[in-house]
Design an enzyme around this catalytic site. Sequence first.
Site, PDB file in Angstrom:
ATOM      1  N   LYS A  62     -17.761  -1.543   5.944  1.00 13.91           N
ATOM      2  CA  LYS A  62     -18.031  -2.728   4.981  1.00 13.91           C
ATOM      3  C   LYS A  62     -19.181  -2.837   4.186  1.00 13.91           C
ATOM      4  O   LYS A  62     -20.157  -3.561   3.322  1.00 13.91           O
ATOM      5  CB  LYS A  62     -17.056  -3.992   5.384  1.00 13.91           C
ATOM      6  CG  LYS A  62     -17.702  -5.579   3.680  1.00 13.91           C
ATOM      7  CD  LYS A  62     -17.243  -6.446   4.908  1.00 13.91           C
ATOM      8  CE  LYS A  62     -16.950  -7.011   3.211  1.00 13.91           C
ATOM      9  NZ  LYS A  62     -16.443  -8.430   3.331  1.00 13.91           N
TER      10      LYS A  62
ATOM     11  N   GLU B 207       0.703  -1.097   0.041  1.00 13.38           N
ATOM     12  CA  GLU B 207      -0.049  -0.589  -0.210  1.00 13.38           C
ATOM     13  C   GLU B 207       0.586   1.343  -0.180  1.00 13.38           C
ATOM     14  O   GLU B 207       0.394   2.215  -0.382  1.00 13.38           O
ATOM     15  CB  GLU B 207      -0.983  -0.085   1.300  1.00 13.38           C
ATOM     16  CG  GLU B 207      -1.774  -0.779   1.077  1.00 13.38           C
ATOM     17  CD  GLU B 207      -1.724  -2.489   1.560  1.00 13.38           C
ATOM     18  OE1 GLU B 207      -0.393  -2.372   1.936  1.00 13.38           O
ATOM     19  OE2 GLU B 207      -2.190  -3.100   1.632  1.00 13.38           O
TER      20      GLU B 207
ATOM     21  N   PHE C 147     -11.582  -8.386  13.854  1.00 15.51           N
ATOM     22  CA  PHE C 147      -9.908  -8.522  13.095  1.00 15.51           C
ATOM     23  C   PHE C 147      -9.755  -7.617  11.594  1.00 15.51           C
ATOM     24  O   PHE C 147     -10.920  -7.054  11.648  1.00 15.51           O
ATOM     25  CB  PHE C 147     -10.511 -10.224  12.283  1.00 15.51           C
ATOM     26  CG  PHE C 147      -9.719 -10.404  10.844  1.00 15.51           C
ATOM     27  CD1 PHE C 147      -8.430 -11.227  12.054  1.00 15.51           C
ATOM     28  CD2 PHE C 147      -9.399 -10.781   9.492  1.00 15.51           C
ATOM     29  CE1 PHE C 147      -7.074 -10.954  11.024  1.00 15.51           C
ATOM     30  CE2 PHE C 147      -8.433 -10.703   8.852  1.00 15.51           C
ATOM     31  CZ  PHE C 147      -7.294 -11.279   8.745  1.00 15.51           C
ATOM     32  N   GLN C 148      -8.558  -6.957  12.204  1.00 17.11           N
ATOM     33  CA  GLN C 148      -8.236  -5.706  10.575  1.00 17.11           C
ATOM     34  C   GLN C 148      -9.177  -5.223  11.345  1.00 17.11           C
ATOM     35  O   GLN C 148      -9.112  -4.271   9.913  1.00 17.11           O
ATOM     36  CB  GLN C 148      -8.118  -6.682   9.462  1.00 17.11           C
ATOM     37  CG  GLN C 148      -7.459  -7.633   9.035  1.00 17.11           C
ATOM     38  CD  GLN C 148      -6.807  -8.329   7.324  1.00 17.11           C
ATOM     39  OE1 GLN C 148      -7.698  -7.527   6.444  1.00 17.11           O
ATOM     40  NE2 GLN C 148      -5.912  -8.256   7.264  1.00 17.11           N
TER      41      GLN C 148
END
Lengths: 561, 169
Positions: free
Chosen positions: A159, A47, A109-110
């Site tokens: 999301k 990234e 998570f993440q």
Amino acid sequence: MNGARAILKALEMQGVELIFGHPGGTIMPTYDALYDSSIRHVLVRHEQGGIHAATGYARASGRVGVVMATSGPGALNLVTGLQDALMDSTPVVAITGNVPQHLIGTDAFQEADVVGITQPVTKHNMQVRNVNDIPRAIAEAFYIASTGRPGPVLLDFPKDVQLAEFTGSFDVVVDLPGYKPTYKGHPRQIERALEALGKAERPVLMVGGGAQHASAEITELALKTGLPVIPTLMGLGVFPGTHPQCLGMPGMHGSVAANRAIQYADTILAIGLRFDDRVTGKISRFAPHAHTVIHVDIDPAEIGKLVKTSIPVVGDAKWVAAELVKGAKKLNLSKWWAQLEEWKTKYPFAWKPKPYLQSQEVIQAFWEATRGRAVVTSGVGQHQMFVAQFFKFDRPRTWINSGGLGTMGVGLPFAIGAALARPDELVIDFDGDGSFQMTLQELATLKKLNLNVKIVILNNGFLGMVRQWQDLFHGRRYSEVYLADSNPDFAKLAEAYGIPGLTLTDKAQLQDAVKAVLAQPGPVLLDARVYHEEGVFPMIPSGGAAEDMIIENPREAVAGD
Amino acid sequence: MRHLVSVLVQDRPGVLQRIAGLLARRGFNIESLAVGRTHLEGLSRISLVVSGDDAVLEQVEKQLNRLIEVIKVTDHDEPHVERELALVKVSIAGLEERMEVKDIAEAFRARIVDVAKRSIIFELTGDTTKVNNFIEALRPYGLLEVMRTGAVGMSRGEQVLRVREKKAV
């Protein structure tokens, strides 16, 4: 249409043609939508490479660069590049995914607090929590990134927002009551500036990165008035570097003529620069005779931040320079120019020839062979300063480096972005062996795109700038700067990626190597094994002032090399 | 030099964090920060007390103005009203002391908001100096708890912090 598709549509409406990025779990809906979009995506290998490439694209084109990343580690890898873009006022929009809203704050998570973490490194950022806010948020992001003092803007999309059904409108109005950049400088202040210039005996015109889009107006102003021009590191190319009125860059590794001109100037006209400490040295001893400082900047916060300003002009460099041109007269500066010419002639950027290959001559050879017709990027370190000194930039937006943050590893991704922004140009990345190794995985991106990027590694086997400081200020204790014993064979490394690689060790082979690199279509890597203990001079020690300038390498003067 | 600064901001998520972060990051010395809603929908108003010379104040204002959500910044160098609210819990040993602290409170126009066997809570509004003096006057009796808000302020007369007109893009 879901939120992800709305994101792509809103980006298309902003005229986005290219996105750099790397997919991951929380940004997958948007990558899925990308599959059906006309927007081109460049898959980078890290990234950080993505945001630097977007920055290079923006700096070379003047358009907004766009980068996309997933949540957590993906987004965090943008942090350095965001700060780099912020420090050098580059318009970039970063799009990140985040965990669904019901998981935010649960250490999912993440998950990372990307908006919180990137607040200090962006011009603005926001998390879009309602799917119908997408078009407005994207319009605002592009407006904020590209107007006023340009800078990076990050938009974070959970999301679930990307997956939600979009029922809103794309017909949005940007309404930011707290954000109204001033473009037109105050006419009375411009009048005062012209009056002051008319009375000046020893004036200088300093131009910075904020004037890159104002090259035509600045050049006209300089030619009409006869002012000596001092482009900062970020301002190189705003005014032709080969023109006799150009004194070269000022500051820590600037020219003697530029630094002495500022030291003795009675009037400074500064356009689009922020008086970085690498330019001013010790601020209390900067330009001690300048009774008039005219500072033109679009960001009011820059005026008076470091240098006391007598005539502040808040406005766009291009607009203000054009106004100054209208009222400008030819100034009688013959006495001043006699002095400047003497400094220019007596102390040009130069190097002491050695039996070994030297960075300066490699750069000069490429400049001569291309006649300067190239877009040049660099990493950070000695090689960057050598390029700034020896590659004379005659056109704006042709010198892309990390000025404010000094980010090692930007050279290759900047070059990829610049080559995509300006496909008709030759792009040369002068890199250091230290810098290059921070992002060398982007060789894969370069290979895939087959861009006309020539990588020239000025390989001295050291972290050269740190070594130089250790040499001068730390009793030659070379703590952790030696690379040569474990550097890869860079030519072989390039070959491993399917990119032709060449190695140059002998001074006598320099011209042939330059020819070979330039003759080869597409990407090439040249590993130039340069003299390992070169120093960058002149040098103003950190915290010093112009009069403390070390003109020649004291080590060599003593050694009688 | 102490300055009271008023900031009108768009009431968006994280705006307070943005302002506090900006000031901390740039090393400005913040004495107090108070925030609350206004009568205008979506707008909050912040009162900041900063210390520093005029150059510091100028940079505080300029840097705050760079934030997108900040609509207007002003420092109150003109006649203005300034108030802080303090809650002060004092320990009381006996009747004599009780009478004394009540006299002090009356002199400062503080209100009693809670009375217990061995303690009293006073509520006081006033400028920072008045609150300081009140607390010092009560200190000998045994301060149990002091809670004070940051200073809030407003210009006297008709001068107001205005929202600029909207501009379509």
